[in-house]
Structure formats: structure tokens, C-alpha cells
Write a protein that holds these residues in place. Structure first.
Motif, PDB file in Angstrom:
ATOM      1  N   SER A 167       8.804   7.490  -0.797  1.00 41.46           N
ATOM      2  CA  SER A 167       9.022   8.274   0.420  1.00 41.46           C
ATOM      3  C   SER A 167       7.773   8.383   1.289  1.00 41.46           C
ATOM      4  O   SER A 167       7.858   8.749   2.449  1.00 41.46           O
ATOM      5  CB  SER A 167       9.510   9.690   0.048  1.00 41.46           C
ATOM      6  N   THR A 168       6.598   8.077   0.728  1.00 38.90           N
ATOM      7  CA  THR A 168       5.358   8.118   1.503  1.00 38.90           C
ATOM      8  C   THR A 168       4.638   6.776   1.349  1.00 38.90           C
ATOM      9  O   THR A 168       4.909   6.018   0.421  1.00 38.90           O
ATOM     10  CB  THR A 168       4.425   9.240   1.018  1.00 38.90           C
ATOM     11  N   SER A 169       3.693   6.508   2.256  1.00 42.42           N
ATOM     12  CA  SER A 169       2.973   5.231   2.214  1.00 42.42           C
ATOM     13  C   SER A 169       2.157   5.089   0.924  1.00 42.42           C
ATOM     14  O   SER A 169       2.051   3.992   0.371  1.00 42.42           O
ATOM     15  CB  SER A 169       2.069   5.090   3.440  1.00 42.42           C
ATOM     16  N   LEU A 170       1.596   6.198   0.415  1.00 46.46           N
ATOM     17  CA  LEU A 170       0.808   6.145  -0.818  1.00 46.46           C
ATOM     18  C   LEU A 170       1.683   5.757  -2.008  1.00 46.46           C
ATOM     19  O   LEU A 170       1.318   4.868  -2.800  1.00 46.46           O
ATOM     20  CB  LEU A 170       0.136   7.499  -1.080  1.00 46.46           C
ATOM     21  N   VAL A 171       2.847   6.406  -2.134  1.00 47.63           N
ATOM     22  CA  VAL A 171       3.778   6.083  -3.223  1.00 47.63           C
ATOM     23  C   VAL A 171       4.251   4.639  -3.093  1.00 47.63           C
ATOM     24  O   VAL A 171       4.361   3.913  -4.083  1.00 47.63           O
ATOM     25  CB  VAL A 171       4.986   7.057  -3.211  1.00 47.63           C
ATOM     26  N   TRP A 172       4.512   4.229  -1.851  1.00 52.13           N
ATOM     27  CA  TRP A 172       4.959   2.858  -1.603  1.00 52.13           C
ATOM     28  C   TRP A 172       3.905   1.849  -2.049  1.00 52.13           C
ATOM     29  O   TRP A 172       4.217   0.851  -2.699  1.00 52.13           O
ATOM     30  CB  TRP A 172       5.290   2.689  -0.129  1.00 52.13           C
ATOM     31  N   ILE A 173       2.645   2.088  -1.708  1.00 54.72           N
ATOM     32  CA  ILE A 173       1.559   1.173  -2.072  1.00 54.72           C
ATOM     33  C   ILE A 173       1.429   1.063  -3.592  1.00 54.72           C
ATOM     34  O   ILE A 173       1.259  -0.021  -4.144  1.00 54.72           O
ATOM     35  CB  ILE A 173       0.219   1.634  -1.445  1.00 54.72           C
ATOM     36  N   ILE A 174       1.539   2.200  -4.282  1.00 52.12           N
ATOM     37  CA  ILE A 174       1.457   2.190  -5.743  1.00 52.12           C
ATOM     38  C   ILE A 174       2.646   1.435  -6.346  1.00 52.12           C
ATOM     39  O   ILE A 174       2.483   0.565  -7.214  1.00 52.12           O
ATOM     40  CB  ILE A 174       1.408   3.626  -6.297  1.00 52.12           C
TER      41      ILE A 174
END
Length: 219
Positions: free
Chosen positions: A167-174
Motif C-alpha cells: 500500500s506504500t512505496s516502502l512496502v512495495w520496494i521491499i
């Protein structure tokens, strides 16, 4: 066909890795460079440079790749002989399309600027390149490709499901980092396991591409 003609079962996975190293290196360098061109001069320059490079590649192939006449078996016979690898090739084609098109498009939900997209694609390529070569080396050493493939496909399934919950760019990157590691690790192994069980001639590559494209089309 020419590259793998001199490959052997004992070096199949490492050969497959190096076969993919050059595109992976380009995958690290070109996205940020492309983003820089877009930001500095605009999209028309990017498309113009790409249009110039394609004929250059054709010229290099025409001049440097040795000419060779090869004989192939009838296509229906080749498809019959490809039994045992048809499903895995369909899945591989599906994964190629998923990683190459769907992932970058979905990433647009999290990144808007050209430089963000460029560095994101570069980040994926760096992770994949390092991990794929290391695992391929151990695969050639142990010759346990099938067991690796089954585990990696299971992990790929879990990682793809997890992407839908980002749901967020940080979670997506991980999440995409985890998926990319597994995807790029399995990439040379998926090719090597095919070469382990079949005669690697021109018919093999023709039939393999047919089933890869079926997977891409379905996806």
C-alpha cells in the motif's frame, strides 16, 4: 542457439546466468540513464536514440554472428519431443511477461517521476544479477535443479500474492525486492533444467519459444 551449442550439463546454469548477465547489466545502467535523457532533453530524444541503436545492433549481428545452416525436425514432432517441459516453459513465459511488463506498469502507482522509475528498475536488476550468478554456480555443482525449481516456484507464488497487499512505496520496494531475488535466482535454473533433459538444437529453441509465448499471451 549459437551461444548454448558448446554448453554442457555441468555448466548449464552458470552459462545461462552469463547469457543473461549482459541484459542485466543493461538493466542496471539504462533505466537511470534513460530517466536522465527524459529529464534533460525529453522523450523524443530517448525514442530517437533507441531508433538509432536498433539498426546498429542489426549491423553487429549481421557482421559478427557466424552464418550456419541448420536442419530442424517437423514442428509437430518437435512439440511431441518437448514433452515434460511444456508446462514449465509456459510458466516461465508467464513470469517473463509479469516481471517485464506488469511489474513496471504497477510500479507507476507508487512512483511518478522518470528518475524514480529508473532507479527502481536499476535496483531490481542489481539484486537479481548478483543472486542469480551465485545460485547458478551451486546448482551446477550439485545438479539439484528440479528440487530448487519447485521451492523457488512456491516462493514466487507467495511473493506475487504479497505484492497485491503493498500500500506504500516502502512496502512495495521491499516486496518487489523479495520477488526480484527469487525471480532472478530461478531464471537461469529454469533454462538450465530444460537443457538438462533435451537435445539442445534449433528445434529445441523453436518449440521452447512457442511455449514461452503461450505463457506470455495468457498472462
Amino acid at each position: 542457439y549459437l551461444f548454448f551449442k558448446n554448453s554442457s550439463k555441468l555448466t548449464g546454469a552458470v552459462d545461462s546466468s552469463f547469457y543473461m548477465v549482459f541484459p542485466s547489466i543493461l538493466g542496471i545502467i539504462m533505466p537511470p540513464l534513460g530517466a536522465y535523457v527524459i529529464k534533460t532533453w525529453g522523450y523524443s530524444w530517448l525514442f530517437g536514440l533507441a531508433a538509432v541503436l536498433f539498426p546498429l545492433c542489426m549491423f553487429i549481428v549481421w557482421k559478427l554472428v557466424p552464418r550456419e545452416i541448420v536442419r530442424t525436425t517437423p514442428l509437430h514432432q518437435g512439440i511431441t519431443e518437448y514433452k515434460g517441459l511444456r508446462s514449465i516453459s509456459v510458466l516461465e513465459g508467464s513470469l517473463q511477461f509479469f516481471a517485464g511488463l506488469i511489474i513496471p506498469m504497477y510500479a507507476l502507482l507508487f512512483f511518478q517521476r522518470a528518475d524514480e522509475i529508473g532507479w527502481f528498475l536499476s535496483y531490481i536488476a542489481v539484486i537479481g544479477l548478483i543472486m542469480a550468478v551465485v545460485v547458478a554456480h551451486f546448482s551446477d555443482k550439485t545438479q539439484q535443479r528440479k528440487s530448487y525449481i519447485m521451492i523457488l516456484f512456491l516462493l514466487l507464488t507467495i511473493s506475487i500474492i504479497s505484492l497485491s497487499f503493498a500500500s506504500t512505496s516502502l512496502v512495495w520496494i521491499i516486496a518487489i525486492g523479495i520477488f526480484s531475488i527469487i525471480h532472478y535466482i530461478s531464471l537461469p535454473l529454469r533454462l538450465a533444467v530444460s537443457m538438462d533433459f533435451k537435445k539442445v538444437d534449433m528445434t529445441f529453441w523453436q518449440v521452447r519459444e512457442i511455449f514461452l509465448n503461450i505463457g506470455r499471451f495468457i498472462t
